[in-house]
Design an enzyme around this catalytic site. Structure first.
Site, PDB file in Angstrom:
ATOM      1  N   PRO A   1       0.788  -1.226   0.000  1.00 51.41           N
ATOM      2  CA  PRO A   1       0.000   0.000   0.000  1.00 51.41           C
ATOM      3  C   PRO A   1       0.821   1.277   0.000  1.00 51.41           C
ATOM      4  O   PRO A   1       1.874   1.352   0.634  1.00 51.41           O
ATOM      5  CB  PRO A   1      -0.816  -0.102   1.299  1.00 51.41           C
ATOM      6  CG  PRO A   1      -0.093  -1.078   2.136  1.00 51.41           C
ATOM      7  CD  PRO A   1       0.558  -2.044   1.188  1.00 51.41           C
ATOM      8  N   ASN A   2       0.300   2.226  -0.739  1.00 51.13           N
ATOM      9  CA  ASN A   2       0.815   3.601  -0.839  1.00 51.13           C
ATOM     10  C   ASN A   2       2.089   3.718  -1.661  1.00 51.13           C
ATOM     11  O   ASN A   2       2.543   4.835  -1.927  1.00 51.13           O
ATOM     12  CB  ASN A   2       1.018   4.219   0.559  1.00 51.13           C
ATOM     13  CG  ASN A   2      -0.284   4.304   1.322  1.00 51.13           C
ATOM     14  OD1 ASN A   2      -1.250   4.871   0.805  1.00 51.13           O
ATOM     15  ND2 ASN A   2      -0.343   3.732   2.512  1.00 51.13           N
TER      16      ASN A   2
ATOM     17  N   ARG B   1       4.916  11.085  -2.459  1.00 44.54           N
ATOM     18  CA  ARG B   1       4.662  10.777  -1.046  1.00 44.54           C
ATOM     19  C   ARG B   1       5.931  10.981  -0.219  1.00 44.54           C
ATOM     20  O   ARG B   1       6.934  10.292  -0.436  1.00 44.54           O
ATOM     21  CB  ARG B   1       4.235   9.314  -0.956  1.00 44.54           C
ATOM     22  CG  ARG B   1       4.084   8.781   0.440  1.00 44.54           C
ATOM     23  CD  ARG B   1       4.016   7.259   0.417  1.00 44.54           C
ATOM     24  NE  ARG B   1       3.786   6.744   1.738  1.00 44.54           N
ATOM     25  CZ  ARG B   1       4.080   5.509   2.122  1.00 44.54           C
ATOM     26  NH1 ARG B   1       4.606   4.654   1.247  1.00 44.54           N
ATOM     27  NH2 ARG B   1       3.854   5.124   3.352  1.00 44.54           N
TER      28      ARG B   1
ATOM     29  N   TYR C   1      11.104   8.922   1.296  1.00 38.92           N
ATOM     30  CA  TYR C   1      11.092   7.855   0.285  1.00 38.92           C
ATOM     31  C   TYR C   1      11.790   8.227  -1.021  1.00 38.92           C
ATOM     32  O   TYR C   1      11.909   7.385  -1.914  1.00 38.92           O
ATOM     33  CB  TYR C   1       9.642   7.429   0.007  1.00 38.92           C
ATOM     34  CG  TYR C   1       8.957   6.869   1.233  1.00 38.92           C
ATOM     35  CD1 TYR C   1       9.433   5.705   1.838  1.00 38.92           C
ATOM     36  CD2 TYR C   1       7.861   7.508   1.822  1.00 38.92           C
ATOM     37  CE1 TYR C   1       8.834   5.192   2.976  1.00 38.92           C
ATOM     38  CE2 TYR C   1       7.245   7.003   2.956  1.00 38.92           C
ATOM     39  CZ  TYR C   1       7.738   5.843   3.527  1.00 38.92           C
ATOM     40  OH  TYR C   1       7.154   5.337   4.658  1.00 38.92           O
TER      41      TYR C   1
ATOM     42  N   ASN D   1       8.111  -5.501  -1.005  1.00 36.14           N
ATOM     43  CA  ASN D   1       8.031  -4.358  -0.094  1.00 36.14           C
ATOM     44  C   ASN D   1       6.571  -4.283   0.335  1.00 36.14           C
ATOM     45  O   ASN D   1       5.740  -3.748  -0.392  1.00 36.14           O
ATOM     46  CB  ASN D   1       8.459  -3.058  -0.779  1.00 36.14           C
ATOM     47  CG  ASN D   1       8.402  -1.877   0.186  1.00 36.14           C
ATOM     48  OD1 ASN D   1       7.831  -1.982   1.276  1.00 36.14           O
ATOM     49  ND2 ASN D   1       8.966  -0.756  -0.214  1.00 36.14           N
TER      50      ASN D   1
ATOM     51  N   ALA E   1       3.193  -0.769   4.855  1.00 38.67           N
ATOM     52  CA  ALA E   1       2.771  -0.833   6.257  1.00 38.67           C
ATOM     53  C   ALA E   1       2.320  -2.231   6.686  1.00 38.67           C
ATOM     54  O   ALA E   1       2.360  -2.555   7.879  1.00 38.67           O
ATOM     55  CB  ALA E   1       1.651   0.174   6.503  1.00 38.67           C
TER      56      ALA E   1
ATOM     57  N   GLU F   1      13.039  -9.173   1.368  1.00 35.06           N
ATOM     58  CA  GLU F   1      12.180  -8.060   1.814  1.00 35.06           C
ATOM     59  C   GLU F   1      12.944  -6.752   1.581  1.00 35.06           C
ATOM     60  O   GLU F   1      14.143  -6.672   1.875  1.00 35.06           O
ATOM     61  CB  GLU F   1      11.881  -8.242   3.298  1.00 35.06           C
ATOM     62  CG  GLU F   1      11.027  -7.140   3.903  1.00 35.06           C
ATOM     63  CD  GLU F   1      10.841  -7.341   5.416  1.00 35.06           C
ATOM     64  OE1 GLU F   1      11.392  -8.320   5.980  1.00 35.06           O
ATOM     65  OE2 GLU F   1      10.167  -6.496   6.029  1.00 35.06           O
TER      66      GLU F   1
ATOM     67  N   HIS G   1      12.752  -2.405   1.970  1.00 30.91           N
ATOM     68  CA  HIS G   1      12.137  -1.141   2.369  1.00 30.91           C
ATOM     69  C   HIS G   1      13.020  -0.007   1.886  1.00 30.91           C
ATOM     70  O   HIS G   1      14.249  -0.073   2.030  1.00 30.91           O
ATOM     71  CB  HIS G   1      11.999  -1.039   3.892  1.00 30.91           C
ATOM     72  CG  HIS G   1      11.133  -2.111   4.453  1.00 30.91           C
ATOM     73  ND1 HIS G   1       9.760  -2.064   4.405  1.00 30.91           N
ATOM     74  CD2 HIS G   1      11.449  -3.285   5.044  1.00 30.91           C
ATOM     75  CE1 HIS G   1       9.272  -3.166   4.953  1.00 30.91           C
ATOM     76  NE2 HIS G   1      10.274  -3.924   5.335  1.00 30.91           N
TER      77      HIS G   1
ATOM     78  N   ARG H   1      13.213   4.706  12.387  1.00 28.96           N
ATOM     79  CA  ARG H   1      11.964   5.477  12.374  1.00 28.96           C
ATOM     80  C   ARG H   1      11.131   5.154  13.625  1.00 28.96           C
ATOM     81  O   ARG H   1      11.669   4.711  14.630  1.00 28.96           O
ATOM     82  CB  ARG H   1      11.216   5.182  11.065  1.00 28.96           C
ATOM     83  CG  ARG H   1      12.058   5.576   9.832  1.00 28.96           C
ATOM     84  CD  ARG H   1      11.305   5.359   8.543  1.00 28.96           C
ATOM     85  NE  ARG H   1      10.086   6.175   8.499  1.00 28.96           N
ATOM     86  CZ  ARG H   1       9.116   6.000   7.604  1.00 28.96           C
ATOM     87  NH1 ARG H   1       9.226   5.051   6.680  1.00 28.96           N
ATOM     88  NH2 ARG H   1       8.045   6.780   7.627  1.00 28.96           N
TER      89      ARG H   1
HETATM   90  C1  DQA Z   1       8.193   1.175   3.706  1.00 33.11           C
HETATM   91  C2  DQA Z   1       8.299   1.358   5.216  1.00 33.11           C
HETATM   92  C3  DQA Z   1       6.952   1.127   5.885  1.00 33.11           C
HETATM   93  O1  DQA Z   1       7.068   1.349   7.296  1.00 33.11           O
HETATM   94  C4  DQA Z   1       5.936   2.097   5.353  1.00 33.11           C
HETATM   95  O2  DQA Z   1       4.665   1.836   5.919  1.00 33.11           O
HETATM   96  C5  DQA Z   1       5.865   2.092   3.869  1.00 33.11           C
HETATM   97  C6  DQA Z   1       7.100   2.035   3.116  1.00 33.11           C
HETATM   98  C7  DQA Z   1       9.510   1.527   3.001  1.00 33.11           C
HETATM   99  O3  DQA Z   1       9.652   1.134   1.825  1.00 33.11           O
HETATM  100  O4  DQA Z   1      10.355   2.209   3.564  1.00 33.11           O
HETATM  101  O5  DQA Z   1       4.803   2.207   3.281  1.00 33.11           O
HETATM  102  O6  DQA Z   1       7.907  -0.191   3.434  1.00 33.11           O
END
Ligand code: DQA
Length: 150
Positions: free
Chosen positions: A11-12, A19, A24, A75, A78, A99, A101, A108
Site C-alpha cells: 500500500p501507498n 509521497r 522515500y 516491499n 505498512a 524483503e 524497504h 523510524r
Molecule cells: C516502507 C516502510 C513502511 O514502514 C511504510 O509503511 C511504507 C514504506 C519503506 O519502503 O520504507 O509504506 O515499506
C-alpha cells in the site's frame, strides 16, 4: 525451475515520487520498475512487477508466485508491521524471499521496528532507497541458480 522473480509492492507505494519525498525519495514506482527490468536483464532473470493497496491481493500474488516464480522480492509497505496473513503466505510457498524497504525502518517510529516478513525472508534490505530493489535482485540471483541446479 523458474527464473522469474515476482516483485510485489504494497500500500501507498503507488504514490512514490509524491509521497513524503524526504523519506522515500523522488523516484516513482514506474522508474523503480524500469531499474529492476534493466538489472534483471543483466542477471538473465525475468520479472513480474506489481503494486496493490490490498493485503489479500498480496496474499493471492504470493500464492501465484508459488506456482510460477523462482523467488519473490516484496516491499509490503505498512503491512510489513501487521500482516500475519502475508507471513503465513510466504511460509506456505517455500520460495526465497527478499524483503525491501526504501527507508531504514529501524531508524523510524517504534511501530516500524518489527516486520512480520523478516522472519520468513532470506534477508531484508532497508534504508538504501530504490537501490534496495536491484540489490535484492542481485541477492536472489544465486538462490534461483541454486534451485535450478537442485
Ligand atoms: C516502507 C516502510 C513502511 O514502514 C511504510 O509503511 C511504507 C514504506 C519503506 O519502503 O520504507 O509504506 O515499506
Amino acid at each position: 525451475m523458474s527464473k522469474t522473480v515476482f516483485i510485489l509492492n504494497g500500500p501507498n507505494l503507488n504514490l512514490l515520487g509524491k509521497r513524503e519525498p524526504g523519506i522515500y525519495g523522488g523516484k516513482t514506482l514506474d522508474e523503480i520498475r524500469d531499474d529492476c527490468v534493466a538489472a534483471a536483464r543483466d542477471l538473465q532473470i525475468s520479472t513480474e512487477f506489481r503494486q496493490t493497496n490490498h493485503e489479500g491481493v498480496l496474499v493471492d500474488w504470493i500464492q501465484e508466485a508459488g506456482e510460477k516464480a523462482g523467488g519473490i522480492i516484496i516491499n509490503p509497505g505498512a503491512y510489513s508491521h501487521t500482516s500475519i496473513a502475508i507471513h503465513d503466505a510466504i511460509r506456505g510457498v517455500k520460495l526465497p524471499v527478499a524483503e525491501v524497504h526504501l527507508s531504514n525502518i529501524h531508524a523510524r517510529e517504534a511501530f516500524r521496528h518489527t516486520s512480520m516478513v523478516t522472519p520468513v525472508a532470506v534477508g531484508m534490505i532497508c534504508g538504501f532507497g530504490p537501490l534496495g530493489y536491484t540489490l535484492a535482485l542481485q541477492a536472489l540471483a544465486p538462490q534461483l541458480q541454486a534451485r535450478e541446479e537442485q
